[in-house]
Scaffold this active site. Structure first.
Site: not given
Ligand code: THU
Length: 162
Positions: A62, A64, A73, A75, A112, A115
């Site tokens: 991920n 940010e 994310c 994925e 999520c 994704c």
């Molecule tokens: N996140 C992912 O990378 N994948 C997921 O399946 C769930 C959430 C990340 C997004 C964000 O950077 C952090 O996790 C918290 O939500």
């Protein structure tokens, strides 16, 4: 009036020692790559590792952003990378793991909603299910045989390509 239900099966493993060698490798890669996540705001580091049909492994984390919704994310970072490097080769399996100082990473997380939609597009595009292996840095692991199963009533390209 009729009623229908949506069901799917998933496998539950106590820990990584119960997985096949290939699945264990993939989950280990997802665990390792959490260390490369850029998650200074949530401190929730996610790692994803996928196996392509040709055996190659692709990783994602991920990423940010100070403008929170801009973050991506793990994925979807992975799917974009895989499709750019190998636009003709399907993904057969993806492992997802996470690490955070806020809680013990001893249980699975699942992709999520956004994704799930991206995974479905990828499955449709390559006409191949993506097995999802979901686990933390330790502990229980869930496996579903196709990402599609996590998204009932999905909106698909069938609505657009007519
Ligand atoms: N996140 C992912 O990378 N994948 C997921 O399946 C769930 C959430 C990340 C997004 C964000 O950077 C952090 O996790 C918290 O939500």
């Amino acid at each position: 009036m009729k009623k229908q239900s949506w069901e799917f099966e998933y496998e539950i493993y106590d820990d990584i020692s119960q997985l096949t060698g290939d699945d264990a490798t993939l989950l280990n890669q997802a665990r390792l790559v959490t260390g490369k996540a850029y998650a200074p705001y949530s401190k929730f580091n996610v790692g994803a590792a996928a196996r392509l049909e040709n055996g190659e492994l692709i990783l994602g984390t991920n990423q940010e952003n100070a403008s929170y919704p801009v973050g991506i994310c793990a994925e979807r970072v992975l799917l974009g990378t895989a499709a750019t490097l190998h636009p003709e080769i399907a993904i057969t399996a993806m492992a997802v793991s996470f690490n955070t100082s806020k809680e013990k990473s001893n249980h699975p997380i699942s992709p999520c909603g956004m994704c799930r939609q991206s995974l479905l597009e990828y499955e449709t595009r390559f006409k191949k299910p993506i097995r999802l292996i979901m686990g933390g840095m330790e502990g229980k692991i869930f496996i579903v045989q196709a990402a599609r199963q996590l998204l009932p009533f999905a909106f698909t390209s069938e609505e657009l390509i007519k």
